[in-house]
Design a protein around this motif. Structure first.
Motif: not given
Ligand SMILES: Nc1ncnc2c1ncn2[C@@H]1O[C@H](COP(=O)(O)OP(=O)(O)OP(=O)(O)O)[C@@H](O)[C@H]1O
Ligand SMILES: [Mg+2]
Length: 424
Positions: A323-332
């Motif tokens: 499996s390939i897991n992509i996590e996206i998040r914003q920091e500042k």
């Protein structure tokens, strides 16, 4: 196919050679530096010995001069005391009070205070450096001991300079070598850069002609749906679109690409959607995002290319299942994208090499996917891409960091200017 295998072996060889050359150069540099320091040190020791015996003679002469009333005094003075115009010496009484000195750097124009301060400082220095030499004063008539005087001294200016000389010389050489290396590597990078850009432009250009011809053909087929099967036309259209995308990628990398605000989650989801249909169904792909409206400054065709390259590598690394897991998040003002796979991982010693052009472990690989991704992210987007973590037989996580806001230059908000002359 023969060519690919050959190129991989050649590249491996180049890396090995490069490392060997580096080690040989380092060994030589160390030998030269060590030899130079050793040789100068032996000169310094010899000179020190000479100065020490000269000072002993000097002290003996002073003693003789002080205790004698004979005619040989002017001669001794001329032969021993006067010629010493290099070794700093101070003569004191037995209480340490200054009587006279030579080569202390005292100028006539100096005030009494300044002279006293200089003498005191030098005396301290001499005390710390060498033991004093005692002069016994005897009464010429009775032959009884009258008192003592002390001779203090330190290294001559020449000796001091010689002591530091190899270090100064080696530092100058090191700075020069570093400067030369920087200039050469800059010009090498600039050259690599021109090749990248030239090749990309040429490819886009070459693809352009048959592509426009294909589009014309497509229109021709469309105009006669009775004769040409619309299902085939649809497939043809897809392929043409794919070719158009490839052309736009190559033309973007061959010029200064414009960065636009794009939604990162939908861009990545789009790419994953496209890839899912083309890889094994046993590879599960997932995109998670902390928010659906993280906008990032990007050149979409190029960024999609990066995601595609990383995901393709991930698929290759897990031989069809995982499996390939992509996590996206914003920091500042940054968007962080972690792409984790459950593949075979990268050995610790190889982690630093994966971005090097030509580095590949695949039989049919060119070793260009990640170097292209790095170029796109770091030079064109001023972002970062690196291996966040990797464990053999467990998996690998790549991290991409991009800017969500226009970066300010001179206080003004401006668009990111890609730095095309930087190369890795
Ligand atoms: N997710 C991953 N897991 C394990 N190894 C990886 C992963 N991604 C990259 N690598 C290693 O890094 C090497 C370089 O990758 P890169 O994409 O630059 O070239 P390639 O995939 O070998 O060839 P190309 O992409 O040019 O067809 C790969 O050959 C592989 O050994
Ligand atoms: Mg690859």
């Amino acid at each position: 196919m023969k060519k690919r295998v050959y190129s991989k072996e050649k590249v491996d060889n180049i890396y090995q050679k490069k490392n060997t050359v580096k080690i040989v150069v380092l060994i030589f540099a160390t030998l030269i530096a060590g030899g130079s320091v050793y040789y100068t040190n032996s000169l310094v020791e010899e000179l020190k010995e000479r100065e020490r015996s000269f000072i002993n003679l000097y002290a003996e002469t002073l003693e003789m001069v002080a205790n004698s009333e004979g005619d040989d005094i002017p001669f001794l003075f001329q032969q021993v005391i006067v010629p010493n115009n290099s070794i700093p010496v101070i003569l004191t009484d037995s209480y340490g009070n200054y009587i006279e000195g030579r080569n202390l750097g005292l100028k006539d124009s100096y005030s009494e205070e300044k002279r006293a301060r200089i003498i005191e400082e030098q005396l301290e220095e001499m005390r710390a450096l060498y033991d004093h030499i005692e002069i016994v004063l005897t009464n010429p008539t009775t032959g009884m001991v009258d008192g003592y005087q002390f001779v203090y001294y330190k290294n001559s200016f020449l000796l001091t300079q010689l002591q530091y000389y190899p270090y100064v010389q080696l530092s100058v050489i090191a700075v020069f070598a570093l400067l030369t290396y920087t200039v050469f590597s800059y010009s090498r990078r600039a050259e690599q850069n021109r090749v990248w850009i030239g090749m990309a432009k040429e490819t886009a250009h070459q693809l352009g002609t048959p592509l426009s011809s294909l589009m014309a053909w497509l229109e021709f087929f469309r105009s006669d749906p009775d004769r040409y099967d619309p299902a085939i036309i649809k497939e043809l259209d897809k392929d043409i679109q794919r070719l158009e995308m490839i052309t736009s990628r190559f033309s973007s990398i061959g010029s200064v690409p414009t960065l636009k605000k794009e939604n990162i989650t939908s861009t990545i989801k789009g790419t994953i959607h496209y890839l899912e249909k083309r890889i094994s169904t046993k590879v599960k792909m997932q995109v998670q995002s902390t928010s659906d409206d993280i906008d990032v400054l990007m050149n979409r065709p190029l960024f999609e290319w990066v995601i595609e390259n990383i995901c393709k590598n991930a698929v290759d690394a897990m031989s069809g299942v995982g499996s390939i897991n992509i996590e996206i998040r914003q920091e500042k003002n940054k968007a962080i994208i972690d792409i984790a796979d459950t593949g075979k991982g990268i050995q610790k010693s190889k982690v630093n090499q994966v971005f090097t052009p030509g580095y590949t472990t695949k039989k049919r690989g060119w070793g260009l996917g990640l170097s292209l991704a790095q170029r796109i992210i770091e030079n064109y987007h001023r972002g970062k891409i690196f291996v966040k973590e990797s464990e053999v037989d467990v998996g690998t996580t790549f991290r991409i960091i991009l800017h969500t806001e226009k970066r300010s230059v001179n206080g003004e908000k401006t668009q990111n200017r890609p730095e095309l002359m930087k190369e890795h």
